[in-house]
Design a protein around this motif. Sequence first.
Motif, mmCIF file in Angstrom:
data_model
loop_
_atom_site.group_PDB
_atom_site.id
_atom_site.type_symbol
_atom_site.label_atom_id
_atom_site.label_comp_id
_atom_site.label_asym_id
_atom_site.label_seq_id
_atom_site.Cartn_x
_atom_site.Cartn_y
_atom_site.Cartn_z
ATOM 1 N N ILE A 105 0.860 -1.184 0.000
ATOM 2 C CA ILE A 105 0.000 0.000 0.000
ATOM 3 C C ILE A 105 0.894 1.230 0.000
ATOM 4 C CG2 ILE A 105 -1.653 1.378 1.327
ATOM 5 C CD1 ILE A 105 -2.902 -1.174 2.313
ATOM 6 N N ILE A 106 0.632 2.162 -0.912
ATOM 7 C CA ILE A 106 1.341 3.435 -0.970
ATOM 8 C C ILE A 106 0.342 4.508 -0.525
ATOM 9 C CG2 ILE A 106 2.711 5.020 -2.356
ATOM 10 C CD1 ILE A 106 3.934 2.266 -2.214
ATOM 11 N N GLN A 107 0.499 5.002 0.690
ATOM 12 C CA GLN A 107 -0.415 6.023 1.175
ATOM 13 C C GLN A 107 -0.209 7.327 0.414
ATOM 14 O OE1 GLN A 107 0.146 6.333 5.418
ATOM 15 N NE2 GLN A 107 -1.004 4.449 5.831
ATOM 16 N N SER A 108 -1.211 8.174 0.408
ATOM 17 C CA SER A 108 -1.088 9.470 -0.259
ATOM 18 C C SER A 108 0.086 10.236 0.334
ATOM 19 C CB SER A 108 -2.377 10.275 -0.070
ATOM 20 O OG SER A 108 -2.240 11.554 -0.646
ATOM 21 N N GLY A 109 1.005 10.662 -0.519
ATOM 22 C CA GLY A 109 2.210 11.333 -0.036
ATOM 23 C C GLY A 109 3.388 10.397 0.103
ATOM 24 N N GLY A 110 3.168 9.078 -0.057
ATOM 25 C CA GLY A 110 4.248 8.112 -0.016
ATOM 26 C C GLY A 110 4.835 7.919 -1.408
ATOM 27 N N GLY A 111 6.079 7.401 -1.491
ATOM 28 C CA GLY A 111 6.733 7.288 -2.786
ATOM 29 C C GLY A 111 7.335 5.931 -3.054
ATOM 30 N N LEU A 112 7.393 5.575 -4.356
ATOM 31 C CA LEU A 112 8.086 4.379 -4.853
ATOM 32 C C LEU A 112 8.844 4.831 -6.100
ATOM 33 C CD1 LEU A 112 8.705 1.338 -5.023
ATOM 34 C CD2 LEU A 112 6.508 1.038 -6.191
ATOM 35 N N VAL A 113 10.163 4.879 -6.004
ATOM 36 C CA VAL A 113 10.934 5.467 -7.091
ATOM 37 C C VAL A 113 12.092 4.546 -7.486
ATOM 38 C CG1 VAL A 113 10.402 7.827 -6.377
ATOM 39 C CG2 VAL A 113 12.460 6.730 -5.498
ATOM 40 N N GLY A 114 12.609 4.772 -8.707
ATOM 41 C CA GLY A 114 13.763 4.055 -9.213
ATOM 42 C C GLY A 114 14.917 5.003 -9.470
ATOM 43 N N GLY A 115 16.043 4.411 -9.958
ATOM 44 C CA GLY A 115 17.201 5.238 -10.286
ATOM 45 C C GLY A 115 17.180 5.543 -11.771
ATOM 46 N N SER A 116 17.901 4.715 -12.564
ATOM 47 C CA SER A 116 17.828 4.858 -14.020
ATOM 48 C C SER A 116 16.476 4.402 -14.539
ATOM 49 C CB SER A 116 18.941 4.032 -14.673
ATOM 50 O OG SER A 116 18.860 2.667 -14.266
ATOM 51 N N CYS A 117 15.707 3.788 -13.637
ATOM 52 C CA CYS A 117 14.337 3.314 -13.920
ATOM 53 C C CYS A 117 14.314 2.387 -15.122
ATOM 54 C CB CYS A 117 13.372 4.484 -14.119
ATOM 55 S SG CYS A 117 11.652 3.999 -13.816
ATOM 56 N N ASN A 118 15.011 1.282 -14.970
ATOM 57 C CA ASN A 118 14.984 0.272 -16.020
ATOM 58 C C ASN A 118 14.186 -0.932 -15.548
ATOM 59 O OD1 ASN A 118 16.696 -1.348 -14.361
ATOM 60 N ND2 ASN A 118 18.449 -0.133 -15.069
ATOM 61 N N ALA A 119 14.190 -1.992 -16.321
ATOM 62 C CA ALA A 119 13.396 -3.170 -16.004
ATOM 63 C C ALA A 119 14.060 -4.065 -14.977
ATOM 64 C CB ALA A 119 13.121 -3.954 -17.280
ATOM 65 N N SER A 120 15.311 -3.723 -14.539
ATOM 66 C CA SER A 120 16.012 -4.551 -13.563
ATOM 67 C C SER A 120 15.703 -4.156 -12.122
ATOM 68 C CB SER A 120 17.529 -4.471 -13.814
ATOM 69 O OG SER A 120 17.859 -5.020 -15.063
ATOM 70 N N GLU A 121 15.018 -3.051 -11.927
ATOM 71 C CA GLU A 121 14.577 -2.642 -10.582
ATOM 72 C C GLU A 121 13.168 -3.219 -10.403
ATOM 73 O OE1 GLU A 121 14.857 1.516 -11.089
ATOM 74 O OE2 GLU A 121 17.040 1.546 -11.063
ATOM 75 N N ARG A 122 13.083 -4.300 -9.569
ATOM 76 C CA ARG A 122 11.867 -5.132 -9.614
ATOM 77 C C ARG A 122 11.302 -5.415 -8.214
ATOM 78 N NH1 ARG A 122 13.447 -9.882 -13.991
ATOM 79 N NH2 ARG A 122 14.109 -8.481 -15.699
ATOM 80 N N ILE A 123 9.958 -5.683 -8.208
ATOM 81 C CA ILE A 123 9.261 -6.176 -7.018
ATOM 82 C C ILE A 123 8.520 -7.449 -7.416
ATOM 83 C CG2 ILE A 123 7.494 -5.713 -5.269
ATOM 84 C CD1 ILE A 123 8.048 -2.746 -5.656
ATOM 85 N N TYR A 124 8.833 -8.544 -6.695
ATOM 86 C CA TYR A 124 8.146 -9.813 -6.922
ATOM 87 C C TYR A 124 7.216 -10.100 -5.739
ATOM 88 C CZ TYR A 124 11.313 -11.166 -10.719
ATOM 89 O OH TYR A 124 12.014 -11.237 -11.892
#
Length: 863
Positions: A105-124
């Motif tokens: 759950i990402i509450q309002s004002g919470g963040g989920l970010v990447g670096g170069s934002c490629n397909a190798s930054e993953r959540i399983y």
Amino acid sequence: MKTLLHKPRVFIIVLLLFAFSGIVNAQCSIATTTNASTLTCSSFTGCTVIYIGNVTPTPTTTLYMNAELNLTCLGPIQLIVRSGATLDFSSGNNRLYLKEGSSIIIQSGGGLVGGSCNASERIYIGTNLLASCNGGAGADVSFADIVTLGGTGSATSNSPVCVGNPINLSAAPPPNGGPYTYSWSGPGITAPTYSNSPNYTLSATVSGIYQVKMKSTMLNTSVTPNVPFIMIAETTVTVNTGLSTAAPTASVTLQPTCSTPTGTITITAPTAVGMTYSINGLTYTNTTGVFTSVAIGTYSVTAKNSSGCISPGTSVIIALPTKTWGGSSWSPSAPTSADNIVFNGSYSSSSDLAGCSCQVATGTVVINPGHTLTLTNGLTVSGGSLTFENNASLVQINDAAVNTGNITYKRKTTPVGKFDYTYWSSPVSPQSLYNVSPNTASDTFFSFDATVENWKQENSASVMSVGIGYIIRGPEGNLSPAIYEAFFIGVPNNGAKSLTGIGADRSYLLGNPYPSALDADKFLLANNTVLDGTIYFWTHNTPIAIGTPNPGSGLYAYSSDDYASYNGVGGTETLSAVSGGVMPSGKIAAGQGFFTSSQLPSSFSGTTIVFNNSMRVVGNNSQFYKHNTESNTKSANSVVKNRIWLNLTNAQGLFKQTLLGYVTGATNGLDSSFDGESFNGNQYADFYSIIQDKNLVIQGRALPFDENDMVPLGYSVTIAGGFTISIDQTDGVLANQEVFIEDKKTNVIHDLKQGPYSFTAEKGTFNDRFVLRYTNKAEIGKSFNIQENVVLVSSKNRQIEINSSVETINKVQMYDLSGRLIYQKRNVNTNELVISNLVQNHQTLLVKIVLQNGQTVTKKNVN
């Protein structure tokens, strides 16, 4: 509290919080910024909910994913990124692994970010690639999509299950993006299709992973062409092959009652070593199969064997016996006070009705005038309507009972004109002053400010406070007096109510807070350390018209508008019974406002006035000042009351009443429970008894009654002329006692039992003219030195003998120690009196002997 990261100035705190809701959930917080490289799965042992960030993060909390973090050892968890916190993959190509069935759950004002934002930054989650930063590599969504959706969905099941028993699958969609449709796949499911239901049931065959695709109606704009969001969640089902647990044989062996609102569920099968049972499908700690103190509701009873195999559920219902009105009759029978009452149709009461609780589901339900609905517990109006007509009542027993939904409570006044005020209080909440009388001028709504002892104008839009009285002028259209009916619409008030901040020696305008009558004696007793024992009702009488319709104008035409009074002695009225006067009955009607005063500082203790359900009474709700002709005579309880009501009148309609009573518990000094000061609202006259310079509209005096007692009477008048003092009524000993008025100005002693006493008076206040007395003998005030052996009293064999050696006996009276007169004989005219067959029950009696010369002797006699 537990420190997980051991690194200078960089640490994480896991806070374990436990809340019981069928299972125990350990809630853990990553409280400060930290790196994933310092964490392992064992860092969160026992946690089922993990928060990133504090409730109020200062400074901002970040979990840096600088290394792979595998939390699958925890089982299904919920990962929550709070407002102000961030799950940050910018350190590199790292991954977060959660167990199938987990969710984010990402509450309002919470963040989920990447670096170069490629397909190798993953959540399983499980075997499913839930997200990559850019949404590539076959991920369901991107990091940005998860933020948009507010998190992920999840899937759960009733695993483990026994072979052949149903597998119950359930999906929970992301917080945003709905509505969703669902498609399940897994062992035993063929040709999956989308449906609106998040639930799926199939027969257990083999263990496996089940997936649910949750399709949102919101389009994913990060891809071209735009398509609906599809989120995949997984859950693992374990099927125990070769084992089975049959549905339990369960029954309710003890249903709740109105006084005990819980029941007992008993399971008689299956039984085996290691078998545990549940009634909520979550908690399997019961090993006996007996569940006690179960609240009202519907339960699914299941059993789990030693291998973890959970049975199908058996439904049982804990419920009070219910009697339902269908619109024409009760089913299965008429309700009693032990039943839950349900109205599923229109109803009009023909008598009182009682139940444990009540629900109005449909229909127009009316409690007619004079009828009472008595409930031990709560009232719910979930549909239809519930109306209490004038003089009807709602009485509730349990102070903690909760009411929901509005009722309509109606209250009719005596005829009131445009300029007449009625004293109101509200039996429901919320109720605005305006809605009590919408056609009243907006500047004629008032409360009473006890601090300055004066009226306070109220905004007509103000909500009426519970337990407070207000005065409201009559409708503008009432050019001549007419009955007005007020409507109170809201949730009925119930239970303990209190008014705080009460000060000593002040006047307070209070009000009955309930939609039923209030017992004045119980109210005064409960507040006897705060309040004086007298209450005052404004009677707003219809003006007397003698040659003119206006009160106080014309030749000697007087209105008797005034305060009727009540305390432990009784009540006084403001008009004669012939003119329609009403003496307070000791029951304060619903909607009624009234005045009372707090005690003097010397006896004042406490600063709170209380109301509660023990003060409420069934019926007795018709005396809304002034609305009927009830009278208050003898008390129905063990309190002895010997009383006389005296009226001061003139030929033009003036009326003022005072009450004197010899009652249990009173003294000849000032008693807050029995002595009420004159709260005079009659602008022309006041009439009272006097004690310690106090003018009393009601005075209580000590028992036993002494015919030698004399009580000063006073009066004040603003008009000169002829007046009359008369007996309105008497009770107890005074019903047969001679009563005289002594006029010290004219030296006349007049027998009031023979007729009224007329006199003339000038304007002014006169407190030393009249004395009330019970004998006309001049020597009554003399002191006699009576020898102890002049009068002898003896008893033997249930026979009492009285002998006087020097004077004949005129009268004999006997009282018990409570002051109750149990024997009286007048005109004895002998020196000896024998009283036979007087049942004494071995009690002490006070024997009062009055001799012919006026002397009185009182003896104690014990049989």
